[in-house]
Each structure stands twice: as structure tokens, then as C-alpha cells.
Design a protein around this motif. Structure first.
Motif, PDB file in Angstrom:
ATOM      1  N   HIS A 167      11.386  -5.026  -1.617  1.00  0.00           N
ATOM      2  CA  HIS A 167      10.507  -6.050  -1.038  1.00  0.00           C
ATOM      3  C   HIS A 167       9.147  -5.455  -0.685  1.00  0.00           C
ATOM      4  O   HIS A 167       8.114  -6.107  -0.868  1.00  0.00           O
ATOM      5  CB  HIS A 167      11.180  -6.639   0.213  1.00  0.00           C
ATOM      6  N   ALA A 168       9.147  -4.215  -0.181  1.00  0.00           N
ATOM      7  CA  ALA A 168       7.879  -3.564   0.144  1.00  0.00           C
ATOM      8  C   ALA A 168       7.030  -3.334  -1.095  1.00  0.00           C
ATOM      9  O   ALA A 168       5.796  -3.329  -1.012  1.00  0.00           O
ATOM     10  CB  ALA A 168       8.152  -2.226   0.845  1.00  0.00           C
ATOM     11  N   GLY A 169       7.674  -3.137  -2.233  1.00  0.00           N
ATOM     12  CA  GLY A 169       6.918  -2.963  -3.462  1.00  0.00           C
ATOM     13  C   GLY A 169       6.361  -4.258  -4.012  1.00  0.00           C
ATOM     14  O   GLY A 169       5.291  -4.264  -4.628  1.00  0.00           O
ATOM     15  N   ASN A 170       7.054  -5.371  -3.753  1.00  0.00           N
ATOM     16  CA  ASN A 170       6.680  -6.653  -4.369  1.00  0.00           C
ATOM     17  C   ASN A 170       5.891  -7.574  -3.456  1.00  0.00           C
ATOM     18  O   ASN A 170       5.126  -8.409  -3.940  1.00  0.00           O
ATOM     19  CB  ASN A 170       7.931  -7.387  -4.847  1.00  0.00           C
ATOM     20  N   LYS A 171       6.063  -7.467  -2.135  1.00  0.00           N
ATOM     21  CA  LYS A 171       5.447  -8.406  -1.200  1.00  0.00           C
ATOM     22  C   LYS A 171       4.616  -7.649  -0.173  1.00  0.00           C
ATOM     23  O   LYS A 171       5.040  -6.611   0.329  1.00  0.00           O
ATOM     24  CB  LYS A 171       6.506  -9.235  -0.476  1.00  0.00           C
ATOM     25  N   PRO A 172       3.435  -8.175   0.219  1.00  0.00           N
ATOM     26  CA  PRO A 172       2.568  -7.432   1.147  1.00  0.00           C
ATOM     27  C   PRO A 172       2.881  -7.645   2.625  1.00  0.00           C
ATOM     28  O   PRO A 172       2.345  -6.936   3.470  1.00  0.00           O
ATOM     29  CB  PRO A 172       1.174  -7.975   0.807  1.00  0.00           C
ATOM     30  N   GLY A 219       0.822  -1.195   0.000  1.00  0.00           N
ATOM     31  CA  GLY A 219       0.000   0.000   0.000  1.00  0.00           C
ATOM     32  C   GLY A 219       0.858   1.249   0.000  1.00  0.00           C
ATOM     33  O   GLY A 219       1.945   1.270   0.591  1.00  0.00           O
ATOM     34  N   MET A 220       0.368   2.303  -0.633  1.00  0.00           N
ATOM     35  CA  MET A 220       1.181   3.508  -0.799  1.00  0.00           C
ATOM     36  C   MET A 220       1.538   4.188   0.525  1.00  0.00           C
ATOM     37  O   MET A 220       2.695   4.577   0.719  1.00  0.00           O
ATOM     38  CB  MET A 220       0.465   4.491  -1.725  1.00  0.00           C
ATOM     39  N   PRO A 221       0.615   4.354   1.498  1.00  0.00           N
ATOM     40  CA  PRO A 221       1.020   5.006   2.764  1.00  0.00           C
ATOM     41  C   PRO A 221       2.111   4.239   3.498  1.00  0.00           C
ATOM     42  O   PRO A 221       3.089   4.831   3.972  1.00  0.00           O
ATOM     43  CB  PRO A 221      -0.287   5.056   3.564  1.00  0.00           C
ATOM     44  N   VAL A 222       1.958   2.922   3.610  1.00  0.00           N
ATOM     45  CA  VAL A 222       2.981   2.108   4.291  1.00  0.00           C
ATOM     46  C   VAL A 222       4.276   2.117   3.504  1.00  0.00           C
ATOM     47  O   VAL A 222       5.372   2.145   4.085  1.00  0.00           O
ATOM     48  CB  VAL A 222       2.464   0.663   4.492  1.00  0.00           C
ATOM     49  N   PHE A 223       4.169   2.109   2.188  1.00  0.00           N
ATOM     50  CA  PHE A 223       5.373   2.128   1.358  1.00  0.00           C
ATOM     51  C   PHE A 223       6.163   3.419   1.571  1.00  0.00           C
ATOM     52  O   PHE A 223       7.394   3.406   1.631  1.00  0.00           O
ATOM     53  CB  PHE A 223       4.985   1.978  -0.116  1.00  0.00           C
ATOM     54  N   ILE A 224       5.470   4.544   1.692  1.00  0.00           N
ATOM     55  CA  ILE A 224       6.161   5.812   1.924  1.00  0.00           C
ATOM     56  C   ILE A 224       6.868   5.794   3.279  1.00  0.00           C
ATOM     57  O   ILE A 224       8.014   6.253   3.410  1.00  0.00           O
ATOM     58  CB  ILE A 224       5.156   6.978   1.833  1.00  0.00           C
ATOM     59  N   LEU A 225       6.191   5.261   4.315  1.00  0.00           N
ATOM     60  CA  LEU A 225       6.822   5.164   5.632  1.00  0.00           C
ATOM     61  C   LEU A 225       8.051   4.262   5.595  1.00  0.00           C
ATOM     62  O   LEU A 225       9.101   4.594   6.178  1.00  0.00           O
ATOM     63  CB  LEU A 225       5.812   4.645   6.658  1.00  0.00           C
ATOM     64  N   LEU A 226       7.927   3.126   4.921  1.00  0.00           N
ATOM     65  CA  LEU A 226       9.066   2.211   4.834  1.00  0.00           C
ATOM     66  C   LEU A 226      10.191   2.824   3.996  1.00  0.00           C
ATOM     67  O   LEU A 226      11.374   2.606   4.289  1.00  0.00           O
ATOM     68  CB  LEU A 226       8.620   0.877   4.235  1.00  0.00           C
ATOM     69  N   PHE A 227       9.834   3.569   2.959  1.00  0.00           N
ATOM     70  CA  PHE A 227      10.859   4.246   2.160  1.00  0.00           C
ATOM     71  C   PHE A 227      11.660   5.203   3.033  1.00  0.00           C
ATOM     72  O   PHE A 227      12.901   5.238   2.963  1.00  0.00           O
ATOM     73  CB  PHE A 227      10.198   4.991   1.001  1.00  0.00           C
ATOM     74  N   CYS A 228      10.968   5.968   3.866  1.00  0.00           N
ATOM     75  CA  CYS A 228      11.681   6.897   4.765  1.00  0.00           C
ATOM     76  C   CYS A 228      12.550   6.142   5.757  1.00  0.00           C
ATOM     77  O   CYS A 228      13.686   6.548   6.046  1.00  0.00           O
ATOM     78  CB  CYS A 228      10.668   7.775   5.496  1.00  0.00           C
TER      79      CYS A 228
END
Length: 423
Positions: free
Chosen positions: A356-361, A273-282
Motif C-alpha cells: 500500500h505504501a508503494g501504491n498509495k500516498p 516517497g523513498m524515505p517514508v517508504f524505507i521507514l514503513l518497510f522497517c
């Protein structure tokens, strides 16, 4: 105040000292605006390259020497087909000329013209056209063949109107495609790589500067070296956060004024998901910066001149490029042994886990990965501080691993207690 609280206070004091010494200088404004210079140079180069590429392309022509009625039909068919191409993929401009008394001779003479560069020429009846083309004009010749075919079919059907009427409906799949996941994974890897590559290099010269003005001896006498290293790392990270926040805010505001501002992100669909992905990216950017910055600090602490810093930092940059390639392979092929290796290896782990965050939930691997990366940040700081203590200060080790986080009532030197409060 407990010993742990004192260590935290000392670390934050050094972080504040380095942050203010970097930010509140005229040179920081140049650093903050440095992407504008890069964008300017890239724009000038792109305009120059496009001008050079567009010059010959603007002179290129495909020509049809046919009867006036056939010429109108060819131009009409060309207008319909040309809309299906992107600008860089479109065929050269079509010109329809009267056939004249000797169209074959005119067709051959077109390749000798000075005003334009003929790449393919058609003449003769459209049901049996003759097409001449140069060696690199094969696709243009195919395009002229298709135009002639369309016109002949229109005549056979009795008109130019469409023979079929299509009903088109836009649907949104309920399952996110693998390509959308991969796009988010590659964006995550590339974004973290370029940010760390651009921002972490500034940490390499901080220790050399402290060595040259003899400040490091004062800091080492009053504060544990692990606190010095971590404080400097936090200070430089604060500078990086300020840089990213400034440009992130600016770019986001510019995007709102552009038509279709969110279209660039429409093809991104991270599995978490985009919100979690942004947090993990940071989070992974933080870990990547801290890890690479700690390595640069350790390297810079061993160098006494800028030349030595450049010689030592070059291998680190090469290794970072290799880690980017490894993480990119992990993003393209998730779940493979290469991906697992990239996720475990400390230097590539932040990049690979962003992929991994982009490919796996699943979320739990990220918690374990962040703890693993934080452990290696601590190890790198401890190793760098120990190497600086033994190699530069010549004071030996005498400290336990992870001394920054250990409980100690006081620090003594030769039986005399040293005040560890740094204002």
C-alpha cells in the motif's frame, strides 16, 4: 518501582538473556554468514545451468551462401541489428560463405555438419532469397529475411548511409508511472516475506529448549509468562535486526563500488516517497517478524521434541506462503476487495500495507494498520502464553487478557508473595 516498570524490566532482562545466549556463540557466526553459502550454491548452480545452456547455443549458426559482396553487406546489416537485442534474445551468430557452384546443395548439407548446428540457411539472390530452417528456427529465418530486405533497400537507395537522422531527448515525467509504484510495492512485499521467512523460524525452538533443561519452570515461577514470551520475542528480534543491519550495510557498500550502483533502484518510485517508504518497510518488517515470531513461539511452546516442532511449523510456513500470494495480488491490484482483505487480515497485513505504501500516498492508513498489527501481536502473545500455561504447566488460566500490560501490585501463589525481580 511500579508494577508496570517491573514487568518492563523483567521483559528486557529475558530479551537480553536470549540475545546474548544467541549472539555470543560460534554458531551465530555461521548463521550470520549463511547467506554466503546460499549465494555460493546458487552461483554454482547458475554457472552449471548457464554452461549447459550456452554449450548448444554456442554451436548454433545461421548461414548465408551468397556472393562475397552480398556477404559483406549482410554482415554489416547484422552488426547494426544485433546491437538492438539483449544477449539472451539475440539471434544465433551469422556466417557468410561463398555461394559456390551449387548453393542449394551446400545449404542442405549445412544441416548435416558436425562442427556446428545450422538452424537457418539462406542462399540465392537477395531480392529473391531461399531460406531453409529447422522447425525451431522460424525466428532465425525471419531474421535472415529482414537482413536481405535491408541490403536490397540499401542498394535501391544508392548507398549504405542512413536515410534519416533522429534527434533523441531524455525526459523525466512529472507524474510517476503506475509501473514504478507497483515495482516498489512488489519489492516491499517480497523483501519482508523473505526476511521473515529466513529469520523468524529460529524462534520456534527456543521454548522447546527451555522445556528440555527445566529452565522454563524457574522463569514461570518468577516472571509472568507473558513477559517470558515477549522477552524471548524481543531477544530474537534483536538477533534479526543485527543480521539485517550487517547484510544491509555490506550490500550498500558493495553497491557503491559497482558501476551504476543505484541503477537498480531507479525504477522504484513508491507513492509515499523513498524515505517514508524505507521507514514503513522497517516498521512493517518489525510487525511481520513479531507476529510470525509470536506464532512460532506459541507453536514451539507446545512441542517437546524437534520432530514435533517441524511438524507444527510446516503448516505455519504454508500459511505464510499463502499470505505472500495474497499480498502480491494486493500489490498488483491496489484498491480492490482482495487488497482490502489482505490489508485487514492480521497475517497478511504487514506485507499488504508495505505494498500500500508503494501504491498509495496517504499516510494515515499506515498509522491505523500499525496499531492494528500491534494489537494482534499482543493477542498472539497472550494466547500463546495461556496455551502454554494450561497445556504444559497445567496451572490453569487465572489471568486476565493482556496481563502483561495490566497494573498489578504483586503476584501471589498460595498466599506467599513471589519476588518478580529477575537479575
Amino acid at each position: 518501582m511500579t508494577n508496570r516498570g517491573r514487568l518492563i524490566r523483567q521483559t528486557l532482562t529475558i530479551a537480553r538473556r536470549d540475545f546474548t545466549a544467541t549472539v555470543f556463540t560460534p554458531l551465530f557466526l555461521l548463521f550470520l554468514l549463511s547467506p554466503l553459502f546460499l549465494i555460493g550454491f546458487a552461483t554454482v548452480g547458475a554457472l552449471g545451468g548457464s554452461t549447459l545452456a550456452r554449450g548448444p547455443a554456442d554451436r548454433t549458426r545461421i548461414i548465408a551462401f551468397v556472393a562475397p559482396t552480398d556477404g559483406k553487406l549482410l554482415l554489416a546489416a547484422d552488426g547494426k541489428l544485433r546491437g538492438l537485442f539483449r544477449d539472451r534474445d539475440a539471434p544465433p551468430a551469422l556466417t557468410a560463405e561463398p555461394a559456390g557452384d551449387d548453393p542449394a546443395k551446400r545449404a542442405k548439407a549445412a544441416f548435416e555438419a558436425k562442427d556446428f548446428d545450422a538452424i537457418a540457411v539462406l542462399y540465392g539472390p537477395l531480392d529473391r532469397p531461399q531460406i531453409l530452417h529447422i522447425e525451431r528456427g522460424t525466428r532465425s529465418a525471419d531474421y535472415l529475411t529482414q537482413l536481405a530486405e535491408i541490403v536490397v533497400r540499401q542498394r535501391a537507395s544508392g548507398g549504405e548511409g542512413p536515410l534519416s537522422v533522429a534527434t533523441r531527448t531524455v525526459i523525466k515525467p512529472s507524474i510517476v508511472s503506475r509501473s514504478s509504484n507497483n515495482a516498489a510495492a512488489l519489492i516491499g512485499v517480497t523483501g519482508i516475506f523473505f526476511l521473515t521467512l529466513f529469520l523468524s523460524g529460529q524462534a520456534v525452538g527456543t521454548m522447546a529448549e527451555e522445556r528440555s533443561n527445566k529452565v522454563i519452570e524457574i522463569l514461570a515461577a518468577a516472571v509472568p509468562l507473558e513477559s517470558v514470551f515477549l522477552g524471548k520475542l524481543l531477544g530474537m528480534f534483536g538477533v534479526a535486526v543485527l543480521f539485517v543491519t550487517f547484510w544491509g550495510t555490506l550490500i550498500s557498500q558493495i553497491g557503491t563500488f559497482l558501476p551504476g550502483g543505484g541503477a537498480a533502484l531507479s525504477g522504484l518510485a513508491p507513492a509515499v516517497g523513498m524515505p517514508v517508504f524505507i521507514l514503513l518497510f522497517c516498521a512493517y518488517f518489525t510487525m511481520a517478524y513479531m507476529l510470525l515470531g509470536a506464532v512460532f513461539l506459541g507453536v514451539g511452546a507446545q512441542a517437546s521434541t524437534m520432530r514435533e516442532i517441524q511438524m507444527l511449523s510446516l503448516p505455519i510456513t504454508i500459511i505464510q506462503m499463502a499470505m505472500f500470494g495474497l499480498a502480491s495480488s494486493a500489490a498488483a491490484d491496489p484498491g480492490t476487495s482482495i487488497a482490502l482483505l489482505a490489508e485487514i487480515f492480521p497475517l497478511s497485513s504487514p506485507y499488504a500495507m508495505a505494498a500500500h505504501a508503494g501504491n498509495k500516498p496517504e499516510i494515515w492508513p499506515h498509522l491505523a494498520a500499525l496499531a492494528w498489527q500491534l494489537l494482534w501481536v499482543s493477542i498472539t502473545i497472550w494466547v500463546g502464553a495461556g496455551a502454554f500455561r494450561r497445556g504444559v504447566l497445567k496451572s490453569g488460566s487465572g489471568r486476565k487478557p493482556f496481563a502483561l500490560f495490566a497494573r498489578r501490585a504483586s503476584r501471589k501463589d498460595g498466599g506467599y508473595a513471589i519476588d518478580t525481580n529477575v537479575s
